[in-house]
Design an enzyme around this catalytic site. Structure first.
Site, PDB file in Angstrom:
ATOM      1  N   CYS A   2      -0.266  -6.233   7.090  1.00  0.00           N
ATOM      2  CA  CYS A   2       0.327  -6.862   8.253  1.00  0.00           C
ATOM      3  C   CYS A   2      -0.681  -6.838   9.396  1.00  0.00           C
ATOM      4  CB  CYS A   2       1.595  -6.126   8.671  1.00  0.00           C
ATOM      5  SG  CYS A   2       2.843  -5.972   7.373  1.00  0.00           S
ATOM      6  N   LEU A  62       3.438  -9.608   6.556  1.00  0.00           N
ATOM      7  CA  LEU A  62       3.131 -10.255   5.287  1.00  0.00           C
ATOM      8  C   LEU A  62       4.096  -9.679   4.267  1.00  0.00           C
ATOM      9  CD1 LEU A  62       1.342 -12.068   3.494  1.00  0.00           C
ATOM     10  CD2 LEU A  62      -0.130 -10.086   3.120  1.00  0.00           C
ATOM     11  N   ILE A  64       5.666  -8.793   0.946  1.00  0.00           N
ATOM     12  CA  ILE A  64       5.222  -8.644  -0.438  1.00  0.00           C
ATOM     13  C   ILE A  64       6.358  -8.202  -1.346  1.00  0.00           C
ATOM     14  CG2 ILE A  64       3.734  -7.262  -1.964  1.00  0.00           C
ATOM     15  CD1 ILE A  64       1.653  -7.304   0.293  1.00  0.00           C
ATOM     16  N   ASN A  87       0.862  -0.813   9.265  1.00  0.00           N
ATOM     17  CA  ASN A  87       0.140  -1.783   8.443  1.00  0.00           C
ATOM     18  C   ASN A  87      -0.383  -1.061   7.217  1.00  0.00           C
ATOM     19  OD1 ASN A  87      -1.539  -3.815   7.369  1.00  0.00           O
ATOM     20  ND2 ASN A  87      -3.250  -3.147   8.646  1.00  0.00           N
ATOM     21  N   GLY A  88      -0.002  -1.520   6.029  1.00  0.00           N
ATOM     22  CA  GLY A  88      -0.533  -0.886   4.831  1.00  0.00           C
ATOM     23  C   GLY A  88       0.503  -0.723   3.743  1.00  0.00           C
ATOM     24  N   GLU A  89       0.217   0.198   2.828  1.00  0.00           N
ATOM     25  CA  GLU A  89       1.098   0.467   1.697  1.00  0.00           C
ATOM     26  C   GLU A  89       1.192   1.969   1.460  1.00  0.00           C
ATOM     27  OE1 GLU A  89       2.676  -1.959   0.176  1.00  0.00           O
ATOM     28  OE2 GLU A  89       1.590  -3.540   1.233  1.00  0.00           O
ATOM     29  N   ASP A 112       8.279   0.871   3.781  1.00  0.00           N
ATOM     30  CA  ASP A 112       7.262   1.891   4.001  1.00  0.00           C
ATOM     31  C   ASP A 112       7.292   2.407   5.432  1.00  0.00           C
ATOM     32  OD1 ASP A 112       6.609   1.194   1.445  1.00  0.00           O
ATOM     33  OD2 ASP A 112       4.528   0.683   1.850  1.00  0.00           O
ATOM     34  N   SER A 349      -9.652  -5.512  -5.844  1.00  0.00           N
ATOM     35  CA  SER A 349     -11.096  -5.612  -5.674  1.00  0.00           C
ATOM     36  C   SER A 349     -11.769  -4.333  -6.158  1.00  0.00           C
ATOM     37  CB  SER A 349     -11.447  -5.859  -4.199  1.00  0.00           C
ATOM     38  OG  SER A 349     -12.828  -5.671  -3.952  1.00  0.00           O
ATOM     39  N   GLY A 350     -12.994  -4.456  -6.657  1.00  0.00           N
ATOM     40  CA  GLY A 350     -13.756  -3.302  -7.140  1.00  0.00           C
ATOM     41  C   GLY A 350     -14.580  -2.622  -6.073  1.00  0.00           C
TER      42      GLY A 350
END
Length: 482
Positions: A2, A62, A64, A87-89, A112, A349-350
């Site tokens: 977010c 955002l 999800i 903002n985050g998970e 969250d 992503s790696g």
């Protein structure tokens, strides 16, 4: 993912609205603000308020999750004691929610942000800093948040700095935001980055007792594969589809392989996204690896015109005209643009594998000089503002959230403490990342993928050549910073 913003001082609500508008790409699904109360799901173009406030928060969502037990809920959130923007998970959301229930928190916790707010509130016995520190020990995730108890304001960033958070002060106002540009909208010029795991309490910086990259113990190589599998699984739990930023190299291919194993047991659609000029190294490698993995691949053949069109937004978003950063940023931008066009909001992503496992060519010199462990730790401590903020900014131009399994806190702690000679075996080890390549090969990648030589994204995609040989001949890209 977010966008969060906030101001403290003599705050005009219009400034918060401007900040939210400038970062709307980070959260296109809903917006909310806190002034004297919370206004949820507002229209930023129609909201009007001429009053002044001592503090204000803003949030762009955002969305999800849309599950019975977990939803992406508009923010800010509040109870009788705290107001919070997040903002985050939280990858252990269910654990935190169950813990709150067991200790008697009588509230319906479905997001969250709510879980974190009630957790901090449970521990808060008049010492907000201590309550936040207790909560940080329990939560597992990537995050940046602000919390207000009516007297004190705290800004917090996750231990590795995966999620961005900036702050600034002038004579009249203090502010924070997920982007530098949002703070510029409020009139700030001297903008700072909150360091990982730090707490900015009433605008005073409080450092962690021991940052993650300073912890030293004997690392157990046998646990790396298990921790990486767990990290990948946590980052896709509750998702029905996910994208992978894919180069066909060992890092992204290993993650794609593990995702494929997860998809054998749960309904998870996986799409690989590869970027490069026609016949470029990365595109050819990605096609080979995708066929081997039997996963869907979408490609973007980059042209000079595409680079010219994307440059202003990318350079402005990352706030830097360094060619290396711009080249990598464009790669992330084009890959996540494809994901967004497919309706995908989360991409794996790696990022982080090269730092943790000694992937860069310059680490050969570190190995020879017996400074590899030190140099890797230094790079990890600076990764948040060298790589992570760049990648986050470019992905969020397309409203796509990046998740980085190699930067799971437990995995990072372990990998940092693996012996140097497990990462680089000799001064002639041109492949590097030996332990990671070995694990990927044993897990199921073929030799050509697992032991493919590393090529930096800006070179492997051919984007650097476009920038240097064509764009820079007639374009001063620093003008896009204005």
């Amino acid at each position: 993912m977010c966008s969060i913003v906030g101001l403290q001082g003599n705050v005009n609500a219009e400034s918060i609205i401007k900040m939210l508008k400038s970062s709307k790409n980070r959260g296109p699904d809903a917006s909310g603000i806190y002034l004297d109360k919370i206004y949820s799901d507002i229209d930023l173009d129609e909201f009007e308020d001429d009053s002044q406030y001592p503090i204000a928060f803003g949030h762009n969502l955002l969305s999800i999750y849309d599950l019975n037990e977990r939803i992406s809920k508009p923010q800010p959130v509040s109870n009788d004691n705290l107001t919070l923007v997040f903002n985050g998970e939280l990858y252990n959301f269910k654990t935190i929610r169950n813990l709150l229930s067991k200790v008697g928190v009588d509230a319906e916790v479905k997001s969250d942000a709510e879980a974190l707010m009630y957790l901090i509130d449970f521990y808060n016995k008049g010492d907000l800093i201590k309550a936040i520190q207790m909560a940080m020990r329990l939560i597992d995730g990537d995050y940046a948040f602000a919390v207000w108890d009516g007297e004190n304001l705290a800004l917090v960033r996750d231990p590795l700095g995966v999620k961005p958070l900036f702050y600034a002060e002038n004579d009249d106002l203090k502010g924070f935001a997920s982007t530098r540009n949002a703070l510029k909208e409020a009139g700030f010029n001297d903008i700072h980055t909150l360091k990982p795991e730090h707490i900015l309490f009433n605008w005073e910086d409080i450092a962690p007792a021991q940052p993650i990259y300073e912890k030293i113990f004997e690392g157990d190589v046998s646990k790396i594969d298990k921790l990486l599998k767990l990290s990948v699984a946590k980052r896709v739990e509750g998702l029905y589809e996910v994208g992978v930023i894919f180069s066909g190299g060992v890092d992204s291919s290993y993650l794609a392989l593990l995702l494929g194993e997860i998809a054998e047991n749960v309904a998870l659609k996986i799409t690989l996204y590869a970027v490069g000029t026609e016949n470029s190294h990365d595109l050819e490698a990605a096609k080979y690896a995708a066929k081997y993995l039997n996963l869907d691949l979408k490609t973007c053949e980059v042209t000079e015109d595409m680079v010219r069109e994307a440059l202003p937004s990318v350079v402005n978003a990352i706030g830097d005209d360094n060619l290396m950063k711009v080249g990598v940023g464009l790669t992330t931008y084009f890959a996540t643009k494809m994901a967004a066009e497919d309706g995908i909001k989360v991409a794996i992503s790696g990022q982080g594998a090269d730092e943790l496992f000694g992937g860069y060519k310059r680490y050969l010199e570190s190995f020879v000089n017996d400074t590899l462990n030190y140099d890797i730790r230094e790079d990890m401590s600076n990764m948040y503002h060298v790589n992570l903020e760049r990648d986050d900014a470019c992905a969020m131009l397309n409203s796509v959230e990046l998740r980085l399994p190699f930067l799971d806190e437990k995995l990072v702690e372990l990998a940092l403490n693996i012996q140097d000679n497990k990462k680089i075996v000799s001064m002639h080890d041109e492949m590097r990342k030996s332990i990671l390549r070995k694990l990927a090969f044993e897990e199921g990648l073929d030799y050509e993928i697992a032991y493919r030589p590393k090529k930096a994204a800006q070179y492997g995609t051919g984007i650097d050549k476009i920038l240097r040989k064509k764009i820079l001949k007639d374009t001063d890209i620093s003008k896009f910073l204005e």
